[in-house]
Design an enzyme around this catalytic site. Structure first.
Site, mmCIF file in Angstrom:
data_model
loop_
_atom_site.group_PDB
_atom_site.id
_atom_site.type_symbol
_atom_site.label_atom_id
_atom_site.label_comp_id
_atom_site.label_asym_id
_atom_site.label_seq_id
_atom_site.Cartn_x
_atom_site.Cartn_y
_atom_site.Cartn_z
ATOM 1 N N ASP A 117 -8.826 17.670 54.005
ATOM 2 C CA ASP A 117 -9.739 18.710 53.460
ATOM 3 C C ASP A 117 -10.519 19.606 54.258
ATOM 4 O OD1 ASP A 117 -11.236 19.822 51.410
ATOM 5 O OD2 ASP A 117 -12.930 18.290 51.441
ATOM 6 N N ASP B 276 -7.555 26.110 55.610
ATOM 7 C CA ASP B 276 -8.822 26.976 55.134
ATOM 8 C C ASP B 276 -8.932 28.001 56.214
ATOM 9 O OD1 ASP B 276 -11.113 28.255 54.856
ATOM 10 O OD2 ASP B 276 -12.120 26.395 54.340
ATOM 11 N N ASN C 216 -18.497 16.094 47.011
ATOM 12 C CA ASN C 216 -18.958 15.480 48.475
ATOM 13 C C ASN C 216 -20.288 15.325 48.720
ATOM 14 O OD1 ASN C 216 -18.816 14.020 50.746
ATOM 15 N ND2 ASN C 216 -17.950 15.920 52.091
ATOM 16 N N THR C 217 -21.099 16.387 48.729
ATOM 17 C CA THR C 217 -22.555 16.083 48.981
ATOM 18 C C THR C 217 -23.271 15.227 47.932
ATOM 19 O OG1 THR C 217 -22.317 18.699 49.329
ATOM 20 C CG2 THR C 217 -24.498 17.717 49.348
HETATM 21 ZN ZN LIG Z 1 -14.501 22.620 50.002
#
Ligand SMILES: [Zn+2]
Length: 295
Positions: free
Chosen positions: A87, A109, A245-246
């Site tokens: 990720d 990214d 995720n958070t």
């Molecule tokens: Zn992300």
């Protein structure tokens, strides 16, 4: 890494299938074995494919090879469609490291770079993934990000500066054509992390427009804190994978704090951590039901 492809579907097949069914695959990040168990327990209960994500920081903490071994073990032993994704990796070298270790998918990214630089490195990642696919038979999917949605799975007071600039469909199309990426993460209204002031929401018209223009699967990042209808609208408009995720980080921490306060004399990690695993499982189960349209 040798993947047993006799019975278990590949990630590419699963992504294609959810697109046809009008549902989405959940992507959840982990930092440890408890996280993996929490996510996998929830997926297994609902019998849906699942993606485990490791950011560069999470990957360093867990260990690339260890993570690959864990996922491979589950996939082969349980014949279960569980996949490992790198990720938000920010350089070709770190993407290459994950591919070499045996990850099933990677996200390059370069959203904070210029369009040209982003294209250049994304293309380098795609070329490398194809080379490895050719040499090993593993099918590695490459995702890239265009448009900035903030970074960091944490709690934010306000929406970070510069985040939320939405992706232009024509630019996304050029990006996909120039790089050959398999999946795209556009900026369509969500923001990484949990925002204290105000709720971000998904621009489903833009999702549909981008999807129709680029013609490849779209991935929604920054899913934590969105309303249920944002997800269902996003999926209907063309989202195939959703990142959370958070929310699971918060659930883990709260359960862990409570567990330690409730049992101040307990020293066995597996007893202290059991409620944290359950807390992750619960959050993931709710999200997976929504993403997979399970009542
Ligand atoms: Zn992300």
């Amino acid at each position: 890494m040798e993947i047993n492809t006799n019975k278990v579907k590949t990630l590419r097949e699963c992504v294609k299938e959810v697109g046809e069914k009008g549902v989405a695959i959940g992507h959840f990040n982990i930092s440890n074995l408890e996280g993996l168990h929490g996510v996998y327990n929830a997926a297994k209960k609902l019998k849906v494919p699942i993606i485990i994500g490791l950011s560069e920081g999470e990957e360093e903490f867990v260990g690339k090879n260890e993570a690959v071994a864990l996922i491979k073990e589950i996939r082969e032993n349980d014949s279960y469609p569980i996949f490992l994704n790198a990720d938000h990796h920010y350089s070709f070298e770190s993407v290459k490291g994950a591919i070499d270790a045996g990850f099933d998918a990677v996200i390059y990214d370069g959203a904070n770079l210029s369009f040209e630089e982003n294209v250049l490195i994304a293309k380098q990642c795609v070329d490398y993934a194809r080379l490895v696919t050719q040499n090993t038979g593993r099918d590695i999917m490459v995702e890239s990000e265009i448009g900035y949605i903030g970074s960091g799975s944490n709690i934010k007071e306000t929406i970070p500066e510069g985040a939320g600039i939405k992706t232009k469909p024509e630019e996304a199309k050029r990006f996909v054509e120039m790089t050959g990426v398999d999946m795209l993460a556009p900026s369509v209204g969500s923001i990484h992390g949990l925002i204290k002031s105000g709720k971000p929401h998904i621009d489903e018209t833009l999702v549909k427009e981008i999807k129709d223009t680029v013609g490849i699967p779209l991935v929604l990042h920054g899913g934590s804190g969105l309303r249920d209808e944002d997800f269902t609208n996003g999926i209907r408009a063309g989202i195939s994978i959703i990142h959370i995720n958070t929310e699971i980080r918060v659930a883990y921490l709260e359960a862990l704090k409570k567990s330690m306060l409730d049992n101040p004399n307990e020293i066995a990690p597996y007893k202290i951590l059991a409620p944290a695993v359950e807390a992750i499982e619960k959050v993931v189960e709710n999200r997976l039901k929504l993403f997979n349209n399970i009542k």
